[in-house]
Design a protein around this motif. Structure first.
Motif, PDB file in Angstrom:
ATOM      1  N   ILE A 282      45.070  43.443  41.666  1.00 41.67           N
ATOM      2  CA  ILE A 282      45.324  42.168  42.593  1.00 41.67           C
ATOM      3  C   ILE A 282      43.693  41.675  42.786  1.00 41.67           C
ATOM      4  CG2 ILE A 282      45.766  41.326  44.490  1.00 41.67           C
ATOM      5  CD1 ILE A 282      47.703  44.417  44.569  1.00 41.67           C
ATOM      6  N   SER A 283      43.778  40.328  42.295  1.00 40.39           N
ATOM      7  CA  SER A 283      42.483  39.821  42.329  1.00 40.39           C
ATOM      8  C   SER A 283      42.265  37.937  43.343  1.00 40.39           C
ATOM      9  CB  SER A 283      41.596  40.062  41.807  1.00 40.39           C
ATOM     10  OG  SER A 283      42.416  38.669  40.063  1.00 40.39           O
ATOM     11  N   MET A 284      41.636  37.694  44.073  1.00 41.80           N
ATOM     12  CA  MET A 284      41.600  36.350  44.777  1.00 41.80           C
ATOM     13  C   MET A 284      39.969  35.948  44.604  1.00 41.80           C
ATOM     14  SD  MET A 284      42.956  37.201  48.017  1.00 41.80           S
ATOM     15  CE  MET A 284      44.240  37.978  47.461  1.00 41.80           C
ATOM     16  N   PRO A 285      40.077  34.036  44.953  1.00 43.35           N
ATOM     17  CA  PRO A 285      39.103  34.215  45.028  1.00 43.35           C
ATOM     18  C   PRO A 285      38.385  33.904  46.473  1.00 43.35           C
ATOM     19  CG  PRO A 285      40.103  32.785  44.009  1.00 43.35           C
ATOM     20  CD  PRO A 285      40.886  33.331  44.282  1.00 43.35           C
ATOM     21  N   LEU A 286      37.103  34.549  46.817  1.00 44.30           N
ATOM     22  CA  LEU A 286      36.644  34.260  47.986  1.00 44.30           C
ATOM     23  C   LEU A 286      35.979  32.943  48.158  1.00 44.30           C
ATOM     24  CD1 LEU A 286      34.832  37.799  48.261  1.00 44.30           C
ATOM     25  CD2 LEU A 286      37.267  36.976  49.631  1.00 44.30           C
TER      26      LEU A 286
ATOM     27  N   ILE B  22      57.120  47.434  42.198  1.00 45.68           N
ATOM     28  CA  ILE B  22      56.198  47.039  42.657  1.00 45.68           C
ATOM     29  C   ILE B  22      56.007  45.524  42.992  1.00 45.68           C
ATOM     30  CG2 ILE B  22      53.915  46.657  41.876  1.00 45.68           C
ATOM     31  CD1 ILE B  22      53.370  48.732  39.917  1.00 45.68           C
ATOM     32  N   SER B  23      55.789  45.485  44.802  1.00 47.11           N
ATOM     33  CA  SER B  23      56.029  44.227  45.387  1.00 47.11           C
ATOM     34  C   SER B  23      54.352  44.031  45.723  1.00 47.11           C
ATOM     35  CB  SER B  23      57.361  43.991  46.018  1.00 47.11           C
ATOM     36  OG  SER B  23      57.183  44.374  47.518  1.00 47.11           O
TER      37      SER B  23
ATOM     38  N   ARG C  38      42.496  47.558  43.300  1.00 47.45           N
ATOM     39  CA  ARG C  38      43.130  48.473  42.323  1.00 47.45           C
ATOM     40  C   ARG C  38      43.309  49.470  43.598  1.00 47.45           C
ATOM     41  NH1 ARG C  38      40.122  48.682  37.051  1.00 47.45           N
ATOM     42  NH2 ARG C  38      39.986  51.416  37.771  1.00 47.45           N
ATOM     43  N   ALA C  39      45.009  49.201  43.249  1.00 48.45           N
ATOM     44  CA  ALA C  39      45.237  50.100  42.802  1.00 48.45           C
ATOM     45  C   ALA C  39      46.525  51.697  42.569  1.00 48.45           C
ATOM     46  CB  ALA C  39      47.311  49.886  44.114  1.00 48.45           C
TER      47      ALA C  39
ATOM     48  N   ALA D 244      47.609  39.048  40.178  1.00 50.89           N
ATOM     49  CA  ALA D 244      47.944  40.398  39.776  1.00 50.89           C
ATOM     50  C   ALA D 244      48.223  40.920  38.865  1.00 50.89           C
ATOM     51  CB  ALA D 244      49.036  40.881  40.647  1.00 50.89           C
ATOM     52  N   LYS D 245      47.921  42.162  37.936  1.00 53.51           N
ATOM     53  CA  LYS D 245      48.014  42.530  36.564  1.00 53.51           C
ATOM     54  C   LYS D 245      48.022  43.905  36.915  1.00 53.51           C
ATOM     55  CE  LYS D 245      43.536  42.970  35.013  1.00 53.51           C
ATOM     56  NZ  LYS D 245      42.628  42.227  33.259  1.00 53.51           N
TER      57      LYS D 245
END
Length: 135
Positions: free
Chosen positions: A115-119, A57-58, A45-46, A106-107
């Motif tokens: 930003i999230s991604m599976p592990l 934002i990128s 989270r930013a 990302a949202k």
């Protein structure tokens, strides 16, 4: 308190102003983040208030790094005080083992970019028995 001596023109910053600035040799980055890896998901989270995520934002991943870039255009009016940071900001964090960057999402809401991604499941440590040949 703006001076040490009555009538002195020497102005000293307030304690609050001193605390707002990082230690002289510390790295300062206006993009503050939180990271977590829980329940099979890696999340960053930013804090990016006041940015238009579609224009300014990128988010990219490359060689095990997640990079967040944001840009705030300089304000044209210089007649007042501003403590905002202007220009291009960048923050990179290393992805943990098993992060599936191909499935990144990302949202942006209320000034927070998430930003999230599976592990991927990491294999558990396994004890290996050693067979000894007896001749």
């Amino acid at each position: 308190m703006t001076s040490l001596l009555p009538g002195s023109r020497l102005a000293l910053p307030s304690i609050a102003a001193l605390l707002d600035h990082p230690w002289p040799f510390a790295e300062h980055n206006p993009v503050r983040i939180e990271e977590s890896a829980e329940d099979g998901k890696y999340t960053v989270r930013a804090e990016l208030p006041g940015f238009d995520p579609e224009k300014h934002i990128s988010v990219t991943t490359h060689d095990g790094l997640l990079t967040i870039e944001a840009e705030r255009e300089a304000k044209k009016d210089t007649g007042g005080r501003s403590e905002f940071y202007y220009g291009k900001f960048s923050r990179a964090v290393g992805l943990p083992a098993g992060a599936e960057a191909a499935k990144i999402a990302a949202k942006y809401a209320d000034g927070i970019l998430e930003i999230s991604m599976p592990l991927a499941r990491q294999p558990h440590e396994k004890q290996v028995s050693i067979h000894v040949d007896k001749a």
